[in-house]
Design a protein around this motif. Structure first.
Motif, PDB file in Angstrom:
ATOM      1  N   UNK A 124      -3.429   7.009  12.104  1.00  0.00           N
ATOM      2  CA  UNK A 124      -4.781   6.954  11.532  1.00  0.00           C
ATOM      3  C   UNK A 124      -4.761   7.220  10.031  1.00  0.00           C
ATOM      4  N   UNK A 125      -3.885   8.122   9.605  1.00  0.00           N
ATOM      5  CA  UNK A 125      -3.786   8.429   8.171  1.00  0.00           C
ATOM      6  C   UNK A 125      -3.261   7.231   7.396  1.00  0.00           C
ATOM      7  N   UNK A 126      -2.314   6.503   7.982  1.00  0.00           N
ATOM      8  CA  UNK A 126      -1.803   5.307   7.305  1.00  0.00           C
ATOM      9  C   UNK A 126      -2.858   4.206   7.263  1.00  0.00           C
ATOM     10  N   UNK A 127      -3.664   4.110   8.314  1.00  0.00           N
ATOM     11  CA  UNK A 127      -4.773   3.157   8.307  1.00  0.00           C
ATOM     12  C   UNK A 127      -5.755   3.500   7.190  1.00  0.00           C
ATOM     13  N   UNK A 128      -6.072   4.803   7.058  1.00  0.00           N
ATOM     14  CA  UNK A 128      -6.977   5.232   5.996  1.00  0.00           C
ATOM     15  C   UNK A 128      -6.404   4.902   4.619  1.00  0.00           C
ATOM     16  N   UNK A 129      -5.102   5.129   4.442  1.00  0.00           N
ATOM     17  CA  UNK A 129      -4.463   4.784   3.171  1.00  0.00           C
ATOM     18  C   UNK A 129      -4.581   3.290   2.897  1.00  0.00           C
ATOM     19  N   UNK A 130      -4.415   2.474   3.943  1.00  0.00           N
ATOM     20  CA  UNK A 130      -4.553   1.029   3.793  1.00  0.00           C
ATOM     21  C   UNK A 130      -5.959   0.630   3.391  1.00  0.00           C
ATOM     22  N   UNK A 131      -6.952   1.286   3.991  1.00  0.00           N
ATOM     23  CA  UNK A 131      -8.348   1.016   3.637  1.00  0.00           C
ATOM     24  C   UNK A 131      -8.602   1.350   2.168  1.00  0.00           C
ATOM     25  N   UNK A 150       2.878  -1.029  -7.259  1.00  0.00           N
ATOM     26  CA  UNK A 150       2.895   0.353  -6.763  1.00  0.00           C
ATOM     27  C   UNK A 150       3.273   0.394  -5.288  1.00  0.00           C
ATOM     28  N   UNK A 151       2.648  -0.442  -4.485  1.00  0.00           N
ATOM     29  CA  UNK A 151       2.876  -0.414  -3.037  1.00  0.00           C
ATOM     30  C   UNK A 151       4.311  -0.797  -2.693  1.00  0.00           C
ATOM     31  N   UNK A 152       4.811  -1.855  -3.308  1.00  0.00           N
ATOM     32  CA  UNK A 152       6.185  -2.302  -3.011  1.00  0.00           C
ATOM     33  C   UNK A 152       7.202  -1.234  -3.395  1.00  0.00           C
ATOM     34  N   UNK A 153       7.082  -0.695  -4.607  1.00  0.00           N
ATOM     35  CA  UNK A 153       8.045   0.317  -5.058  1.00  0.00           C
ATOM     36  C   UNK A 153       7.910   1.610  -4.260  1.00  0.00           C
ATOM     37  N   UNK A 154       6.681   1.987  -3.948  1.00  0.00           N
ATOM     38  CA  UNK A 154       6.476   3.241  -3.221  1.00  0.00           C
ATOM     39  C   UNK A 154       6.968   3.144  -1.785  1.00  0.00           C
ATOM     40  N   UNK A 155       6.710   2.028  -1.130  1.00  0.00           N
ATOM     41  CA  UNK A 155       7.210   1.864   0.242  1.00  0.00           C
ATOM     42  C   UNK A 155       8.735   1.832   0.255  1.00  0.00           C
ATOM     43  N   UNK A 156       9.329   1.161  -0.730  1.00  0.00           N
ATOM     44  CA  UNK A 156      10.805   1.151  -0.821  1.00  0.00           C
ATOM     45  C   UNK A 156      11.344   2.573  -0.966  1.00  0.00           C
ATOM     46  N   UNK A 157      10.675   3.374  -1.779  1.00  0.00           N
ATOM     47  CA  UNK A 157      11.096   4.773  -1.976  1.00  0.00           C
ATOM     48  C   UNK A 157      10.895   5.584  -0.704  1.00  0.00           C
ATOM     49  N   UNK A 161      13.799   7.600   1.557  1.00  0.00           N
ATOM     50  CA  UNK A 161      13.831   9.023   1.916  1.00  0.00           C
ATOM     51  C   UNK A 161      13.423   9.246   3.377  1.00  0.00           C
ATOM     52  N   UNK A 162      13.213   8.150   4.107  1.00  0.00           N
ATOM     53  CA  UNK A 162      12.864   8.193   5.533  1.00  0.00           C
ATOM     54  C   UNK A 162      11.555   8.937   5.790  1.00  0.00           C
ATOM     55  N   UNK A 163      10.605   8.724   4.881  1.00  0.00           N
ATOM     56  CA  UNK A 163       9.282   9.339   5.020  1.00  0.00           C
ATOM     57  C   UNK A 163       8.321   8.413   5.756  1.00  0.00           C
ATOM     58  N   UNK A 164       8.676   7.134   5.879  1.00  0.00           N
ATOM     59  CA  UNK A 164       7.783   6.159   6.498  1.00  0.00           C
ATOM     60  C   UNK A 164       8.591   5.263   7.428  1.00  0.00           C
ATOM     61  N   UNK A 165       7.937   4.815   8.505  1.00  0.00           N
ATOM     62  CA  UNK A 165       8.568   3.928   9.478  1.00  0.00           C
ATOM     63  C   UNK A 165       7.902   2.556   9.436  1.00  0.00           C
ATOM     64  N   UNK A 166       8.545   1.601  10.064  1.00  0.00           N
ATOM     65  CA  UNK A 166       8.026   0.226  10.050  1.00  0.00           C
ATOM     66  C   UNK A 166       6.631   0.165  10.653  1.00  0.00           C
ATOM     67  N   UNK A 170       3.043  -1.154   9.041  1.00  0.00           N
ATOM     68  CA  UNK A 170       2.123  -2.090   9.689  1.00  0.00           C
ATOM     69  C   UNK A 170       0.705  -1.522   9.698  1.00  0.00           C
ATOM     70  N   UNK A 171       0.581  -0.230  10.050  1.00  0.00           N
ATOM     71  CA  UNK A 171      -0.734   0.427  10.069  1.00  0.00           C
ATOM     72  C   UNK A 171      -1.340   0.483   8.666  1.00  0.00           C
ATOM     73  N   UNK A 172      -0.514   0.566   7.662  1.00  0.00           N
ATOM     74  CA  UNK A 172      -0.979   0.564   6.272  1.00  0.00           C
ATOM     75  C   UNK A 172      -1.460  -0.818   5.863  1.00  0.00           C
TER      76      UNK A 172
END
Length: 468
Positions: A124-131, A150-157, A161-166, A170-172
């Protein structure tokens, strides 16, 4: 301003288009987020200059809140307090909070979106970030460039660091893509791939000028230099920053450089640990906006999203310079406060008393209201020659003109309005049945006096001339 009034009361913009995704404005388009926020407030509180400015003030407060939160949660409270203090007192933030410019929402929208994404732990938090990122595209046109970087570089980062999953990605992306889809359709329409869309509940329109031409790679060298002038100095608009103070005060230049060096060292030292580091996020934001600024002619309001990184670097620079020497910290803070007091004195006592009416044309609005309320001008044509760009908009504001009234006898070529109803906006020849609203120092004034027209000096900017 008037589009917000029309949407609040008629459900269309001033041209009669239902709920536009992208405002036509003067033909080159304008992002819609500020307009719709202002429309909601107008519906509740009525139509006034104060109401129009409320979104700018509210989003500036939100900016301060999240500048503190993102620094506190991902660095420490001491640095967060310093970031907050600097954000409050620098000229850029103070000035942008005081007038209703649509693009000034972008700085807060990007900051809030970054914070929510970095804090996200649930779907839900990733959905909110996407909104939030999706809505950020509606804050300013240059978000087309800045936010994708910003989004491309931040998701790559975050993947590194394994802070985000695939699945998190998708939820974002799902809500963000859905929200941005009308803007994508707007691009397709304006590059000629599909026709414009006009429905009873939404409009996606063909603009007279599509601002993709603002991207000019041949000016990168020039824009590179101008970026530094805009970041630390000023641009061509005195409502963005004053040359005497700069956007961040000139004392901030060495502190920003020091803070940037400290931040880069932190990134290098922590890179292998694969822990979330706010310095990386601030660098990503800085790089994204800087790239945007060198491919499009920069201005302070155009690069407003970069200032959270710069303020962060200033705070880092102060902390690094002070370290355990409290007298350096307190002395630097005291110096900033003194500069802030000096800035406020200049802003309210010198700049505030200057002749700034022509920038926003309050004089034209007041003159139109005066003419409309005076019986001696009944039945006459009114010619607005007050020096304003697209002066018709001030007659709409003054009269709270409906889209239907605006369409009456309107003469318009590529969104340039030459007249409607009893109003005209060009000078052809002297006509005794016309009331002229002109600048006090305009060349037409003497011609009208020679023709026996009566002059009423309305204020220091304009006068009203008519035949008795």
């Amino acid at each position: 301003m008037h589009d917000a009034y029309c949407i609040a009361n008629y459900g269309t913009d001033r041209y009669g288009n239902s709920n536009p995704v992208y405002m036509i404005n003067y033909g080159g388009g304008q992002r819609a987020l500020y307009t719709y926020l202002a429309a909601i407030l107008i519906k509740v509180f009525g139509y006034s200059l104060t109401v129009i400015r409320i979104p700018a003030l509210v989003f500036s407060i939100i900016y301060l809140i999240f500048a503190f939160l993102i620094t506190r949660d991902f660095k420490n409270k001491k640095l967060a307090v310093l970031v907050e203090l600097i954000a409050v007192i620098v000229p850029w933030h103070f000035m942008q909070s005081r007038w209703g410019l649509d693009c000034n929402l972008m700085s807060a929208m990007v900051l809030v979106s970054l914070y929510v994404l970095l804090r996200a732990k649930t779907k839900k938090a990733y959905v909110l970030a996407g909104v939030l990122f999706g809505l950020s595209f509606y804050a300013y046109a240059l978000s087309y460039i800045t936010i994708p970087i910003i989004i491309v570089l931040l998701i790559a980062y975050l993947l590194y660091i394994k802070k985000i999953k695939i699945l998190d990605i998708v939820c974002l992306f799902i809500p963000m893509v859905i929200i941005v889809l009308p803007l994508f359709i707007n691009v397709l329409i304006n590059i000629g791939i599909i026709p414009e869309i006009k429905l009873s509940w939404i409009s996606i329109l063909k603009l007279d000028i599509f601002r993709i031409d603002e991207v000019n790679l041949s000016q990168i060298g020039h824009n590179f230099v101008q970026m530094f002038k805009c970041m630390f100095g000023y641009d061509y608009n005195d409502f963005n920053a004053f040359p005497v103070f700069g956007a961040l005060y000139y004392i901030s230049i060495p502190l920003t450089i020091l803070g940037f060096v400290v931040s880069i060292k932190s990134i290098i030292q922590s890179w292998k640990n694969k822990q979330l580091n706010l310095d990386v996020v601030m660098l990503i934001n800085f790089v994204a906006v800087f790239i945007c600024g060198i491919v499009v002619e920069p201005a302070v309001y155009r690069i407003n999203a970069i200032f959270i990184s710069l303020i962060y670097y200033i705070a880092l620079g102060i902390c690094s310079m002070a370290k355990d020497r409290k007298y350096v910290l307190y002395g630097t803070i005291a110096l900033y406060i003194i500069m802030f007091i000096t800035f406020l004195t200049y802003y309210f006592c010198i700049y505030g008393r200057k002749n700034t009416n022509l920038s926003f044309n309050y004089s034209t609005i007041s003159a139109v209201e005066y003419i409309e309320s005076n019986d001696k001008f009944d039945g006459k044509t009114i010619d607005i020659l007050s020096g304003a760009i697209q002066p018709y908009i001030y007659t709409l504001i003054a009269n709270k003109t409906s889209p239907e009234e605006f369409a009456e006898n309107r003469v318009m070529i590529k969104s340039v309005v030459y007249g409607y109803g009893k109003y005209v906006f060009y000078y052809d020849d002297i006509n005794e049945n016309v009331v002229y609203v002109i600048r006090n120092n305009g060349k037409i004034k003497q011609n009208l006096l020679d023709a026996g027209f009566t002059m009423e000096k309305f204020d220091e900017n304009i006068c009203i001339m008519y035949k008795e």
